[in-house]
Design an enzyme around this catalytic site. Structure first.
Site, short mmCIF file in Angstrom:
data_model
loop_
_atom_site.label_atom_id
_atom_site.label_comp_id
_atom_site.label_asym_id
_atom_site.label_seq_id
_atom_site.Cartn_x
_atom_site.Cartn_y
_atom_site.Cartn_z
CB THR A 409 8.05 -7.68 -11.29
OG1 THR A 409 8.11 -8.55 -11.62
CG2 THR A 409 9.38 -7.48 -11.03
CB THR A 427 9.37 -11.09 -9.52
OG1 THR A 427 8.09 -11.74 -10.23
CG2 THR A 427 10.59 -12.07 -9.24
CD GLU A 429 7.35 -15.09 -14.64
OE1 GLU A 429 7.55 -14.03 -15.42
OE2 GLU A 429 6.03 -16.05 -15.21
CD GLU A 448 10.81 -15.36 -11.46
OE1 GLU A 448 10.39 -15.12 -12.83
OE2 GLU A 448 10.08 -15.08 -10.48
CG ASP A 451 11.59 -15.69 -16.06
OD1 ASP A 451 10.52 -15.93 -17.31
OD2 ASP A 451 11.33 -14.86 -15.71
CB SER A 476 13.79 -8.88 -18.53
OG SER A 476 14.13 -9.87 -19.22
N GLY A 496 8.33 -5.68 -15.57
CA GLY A 496 7.36 -6.06 -16.78
C GLY A 496 8.44 -7.16 -17.63
N1 GLU Z 1 10.11 -13.19 -14.50
C1 GLU Z 1 10.90 -12.07 -15.13
C2 GLU Z 1 11.76 -11.35 -14.82
O1 GLU Z 1 12.27 -12.13 -13.97
C3 GLU Z 1 9.67 -10.79 -14.59
C4 GLU Z 1 8.92 -10.83 -14.22
C5 GLU Z 1 7.83 -9.69 -14.89
O2 GLU Z 1 8.89 -8.48 -14.30
O3 GLU Z 1 6.37 -9.68 -14.86
O4 GLU Z 1 13.02 -11.03 -16.14
#
Ligand code: GLU
Length: 601
Positions: A409, A427, A429, A448, A451, A476, A496
């Site tokens: 991301t 991102t 992912e 993605e 998630d 997140s 993150g």
């Molecule tokens: N897929 C994560 C999210 O949408 C973000 C991925 C990452 O920050 O490593 O929360």
């Protein structure tokens, strides 16, 4: 609307692509400073090329939206393992003219064929191992970033999609210098990338990651961007790129001569061109809450960022953190975060009714949650989610946890001379997405859909984040804009995974309550409590004086040794007299880049 036709005239392709050329024809490495102070607009990203692109667009008369899209497209070239047109994200925009905050939900969408058991192995009845699910066609959602860029420019921009893509096209053609981060992100993905002919041809020339200091070009991506520039975003959703994406998902481009070994079968997915054609960006109203007199705007579902950050701040508002010792303030931050994560896990997913989000962000709910915090000892984790039908009492208990914490991301913050603000997190992912480059197109697909929860996590209660057709997985990502008396004060966001929520929260507490400057708040060692028995900390956190105090209160602090860093964030703060303070990460992920249009000194 922020249409400024003047900028169309000023912002010629020549202006946008002007960049110093290095010895090999690549852009010279721009100086990367993590802090900049000045006027006329500001950009902070994780990457010097992207920040320079954003500043050039602002200098040429573009607004914050123009600069954010141009910078994001450049990140798709120079940070291809964290973002790009194969992925999605969340865009938050403060419109200085109307004094209102808007969002774009550009999250990836599940295909029609996705069912609740998509991540359960039919042969065993067990959920797939994470890497088995990730490196597959099953994990790929319909990309949302191209639709986000086009929609942002159409609604609020002053330049065309074609113009916004020019700097990125030039960077992909001319090339850029490979840094240690780029090299190590390929090295970390060697076995996954090595399974696919398209990915190894691009990123593992001669079987090895591109060397640090070499020039990296991506002519396929340049041509893909040129196609989008010529024909518009329809070329992806309704044109030849849709077919190529669906084909890659259904027929992963396996290499006849793989590099490295992969322990799992590589499964195809069911995405069709009809799924790609169905994709639309959404424009939900932002989440809104108040914190110590400030208005806090964030991203609603399918991101849990806005409600989790907002709820935790509401809980913290019940306490005078300034009057506390650092240990007590951090203790309250960790407890508020755990409580907010319990509620996020229980209630927040794509399609959660707005009334539920409002309840999670209500002061009454926060008060009930705040009364669980004991200043003398840490709550046993995990804590239960709170009941939404408020009893006014202080319930206790235990429940389930967590969320992925990968360091993929990327986040960017842009402010323009008119005071418009963009906070944008995007991102694919995992670092490297699902590891499949679309053959001939030069971009990686996302993973993605991992998630989603693979199996129910909420016991007998419904799980809001199980896979379903056309659903978007819970995120997140927490791009956040704070206003003071209706005017922007601060914007920040981070990569993150699930730690994004706690990173944004910790930066806000550090800045607003603990007296740190924004750069110090971003640099400070992080601690992330996501309703699990241990609190993940960076190694440097263990050396802080408060670490021993927190341990004495019962917090179990632990470093994730395979991924010790948490969150290469960015932000911009509005200082007095129109001065801007742009701040990027100083060290994490190789250090970011902040710049202003007119430096103060
Ligand atoms: N897929 C994560 C999210 O949408 C973000 C991925 C990452 O920050 O490593 O929360």
């Amino acid at each position: 609307m922020l249409r400024r036709p003047l900028a169309l005239a000023i912002l010629t392709t020549a202006a946008l692509v002007a960049a110093p050329a290095g010895p090999a024809g690549a852009s010279a490495p721009p100086p990367a400073s993590p802090v900049a102070v000045g006027f006329g607009g500001a950009v902070a990203t994780v990457d010097a090329d992207a920040t320079r692109t954003g500043i050039e667009v602002l200098r040429a008369g573009g607004n914050a939206v123009d600069a954010a899209v141009a910078a994001a497209a450049t990140l798709g070239v120079t940070e291809p393992f964290s973002s790009g047109i194969g992925g999605g994200g969340f865009f938050v925009f403060y419109d200085a003219r109307s004094h209102t905050v808007h969002t774009i939900d550009g999250r990836e969408m599940a295909p029609a064929s996705m069912d609740v058991n998509a991540f359960v192995n039919p042969a065993t009845g067990q959920p797939y191992a994470f890497q088995e699910a990730r490196v597959s066609g099953i994990s790929v959602g319909v990309p949302g970033s191209p639709a986000t860029w086009a929609a942002a420019l159409h609604r609020w921009g002053t330049i065309s999609f074609r113009q916004a893509l020019q700097p990125a096209i030039r960077t992909a053609q001319r090339g850029f210098l490979v840094d240690a981060t780029f090299n190590s992100q390929v090295a970390g993905n060697r076995d996954a990338f090595g399974q696919f002919s398209s990915t190894s041809a691009l990123y593992l020339p001669g079987g090895q990651p591109p060397a640090v200091g070499s020039t990296f070009r991506n002519p396929d991506l340049a041509r893909t961007y040129q196609l989008l520039a010529r024909e518009g975003v329809g070329a992806l959703y309704h044109g030849p790129l849709a077919g190529d994406i669906a084909d890659t998902v259904q027929h992963p481009p396996l290499s006849p001569t793989p590099i490295g070994t992969w322990a799992f079968p590589i499964r195809p997915g069911g995405m069709t061109t009809a799924d790609v054609a169905r994709y639309q960006a959404r424009f939900p109203a932002p989440t809104h809450s108040r914190y110590r007199g400030l208005d806090v705007y964030g991203m609603p579902t399918p991101s849990s960022g806005g409600t989790a950050v907002g709820e935790a701040l509401n809980i913290l508002e019940n306490f005078d953190l300034r009057a506390m010792t650092r240990t007590q303030a951090e203790h309250h931050y960790l407890e508020a975060s755990a409580l907010a994560f319990a509620d996020r896990n229980r209630y927040v997913g794509d399609g959660t009714p707005r009334a539920v989000l409002d309840e999670l962000l209500s002061d009454r709910f926060a008060k009930q949650r705040a009364c669980l915090i004991d200043p003398t000892k840490a709550l046993p984790k995990p804590v239960d989610p709170g009941p939404l039908d408020l009893s006014g009492s202080c319930p206790t208990g235990t429940a389930a946890a967590a969320g992925s914490t990968e360091q993929s991301t990327t986040n960017l913050t842009v402010v323009d001379r008119w005071g418009n603000v963009v906070e944008y997190t995007l991102t694919i992912e995992q670092t490297g997405g699902n590891a499949m480059v679309v053959p001939g197109r030069g971009f990686l697909l996302n993973n993605e859909l991992t998630d989603f929860n693979f199996t129910p996590t909420q016991g007998s209660a419904p799980d809001p984040n199980l896979p379903a057709p056309f659903k978007r997985p819970r995120s997140s990502m927490s791009p956040t804009i704070l206003l003071k008396n209706g005017k922007p004060l601060l914007a920040t966001g981070s990569p993150g995974g699930a730690t994004i929520i706690t990173t944004v929260l910790q930066i806000l507490m550090n800045r607003l309550d603990l007296g740190m400057s924004l750069p110090d708040a971003i640099a400070y060692p992080r601690a992330s409590q996501r309703n699990s028995p241990t609190t993940q900390v960076e190694p440097a956190f263990l050396a802080l004086p408060e670490a021993a105090g927190l341990t004495a209160l019962g917090h179990v602090l632990a470093v994730n040794t395979t991924a010790p860093e948490i969150g290469a964030a960015t932000g911009v703060e509005f200082l007095r007299g129109g001065e801007l303070l742009a701040a990027a990460e100083p060290v994490r992920r190789g250090g970011g880049s902040a710049a202003v249009v007119k430096p103060a000194r």
